[in-house]
Scaffold this active site. Sequence first.
Site, mmCIF file in Angstrom:
data_model
loop_
_atom_site.group_PDB
_atom_site.id
_atom_site.type_symbol
_atom_site.label_atom_id
_atom_site.label_comp_id
_atom_site.label_asym_id
_atom_site.label_seq_id
_atom_site.Cartn_x
_atom_site.Cartn_y
_atom_site.Cartn_z
ATOM 1 N N LYS A 33 23.328 -2.845 27.217
ATOM 2 C CA LYS A 33 22.799 -4.212 27.284
ATOM 3 C C LYS A 33 22.345 -4.473 28.724
ATOM 4 O O LYS A 33 23.113 -4.313 29.673
ATOM 5 C CB LYS A 33 23.903 -5.188 26.871
ATOM 6 C CG LYS A 33 23.422 -6.512 26.347
ATOM 7 C CD LYS A 33 24.620 -7.296 25.798
ATOM 8 C CE LYS A 33 24.207 -8.620 25.240
ATOM 9 N NZ LYS A 33 25.388 -9.417 24.858
HETATM 10 O O1 G3P Z 1 26.433 -12.402 23.949
HETATM 11 C C1 G3P Z 1 25.401 -13.265 24.296
HETATM 12 C C2 G3P Z 1 25.425 -14.605 23.614
HETATM 13 O O2 G3P Z 1 25.637 -14.430 22.244
HETATM 14 C C3 G3P Z 1 26.302 -15.636 24.261
HETATM 15 O O3 G3P Z 1 26.572 -16.736 23.429
HETATM 16 O O4 G3P Z 1 27.834 -18.789 22.879
HETATM 17 O O5 G3P Z 1 27.993 -17.828 25.207
HETATM 18 O O6 G3P Z 1 25.911 -18.935 24.435
HETATM 19 P P1 G3P Z 1 27.102 -18.133 24.018
#
Ligand code: G3P
Length: 219
Positions: free
Chosen positions: A87
């Site tokens: 990633k």
């Molecule tokens: O892993 C990346 C993404 O899914 C993060 O999500 O909920 O922290 O905005 P969030």
Amino acid sequence: MKFFIDTANLEQIKEAQDLGVLDGVTTNPSLMAKEGISGDENVINHYKAICAIVDGDVSAEVISTNYEEMITEGEALAKLDDKIVVKVPMIKDGIKAIKYFSKKGIKTNCTLVFSAGQALLAAKAGATYVSPFIGRLDDISTDGLGLIEEIRLIYDNYSFPTQILAASVRNSAHILGCAKIGADVMTGPLSAITALLKHPLTDSGLATFLADHAKAAGK
Ligand code: G3P
């Protein structure tokens, strides 16, 4: 649409795997820190533990932000398991690194994508997945699902093989929205996945069926 779980929590990953609908896992440095995972050896062992649970791809994020270090870090991560997807953040050196990994046959997930232009660039560089963060766009009163629609249109126009991995999914409505638009993958918390099970008419209908069965059996 593939279902990935967005967590580094081994119990939740096991629960989703046991449900039989899990296609992969995404992690990020914040999710690893939330589980108290730090130090190179612990991080590596944790990725190995995740790979031992799931059948599909496991995204492991690089911490480096310059090209050379991303290559070293990403190649080491990719060697851990065939399931590992490196990633990489959507920055200039990240795009160069994605191009390099793509030529070497190493799977990549371009993360922190918030615009269709960024998604176009990630596809041009040969990313395996692109991760638009729909929940974080919604948080700033922007249309997260609208971005998925834009990227779908662009990728279909040119038959880009890069898979749209809708990230920052927060709830079951997001999952349904992604499925309607045609996202290739969604990654979200276990709560958003299990929320798909729920409908009040299912609960009341089942209660009635069981009560009727018990009545007929004279219980
Ligand atoms: O892993 C990346 C993404 O899914 C993060 O999500 O909920 O922290 O905005 P969030």
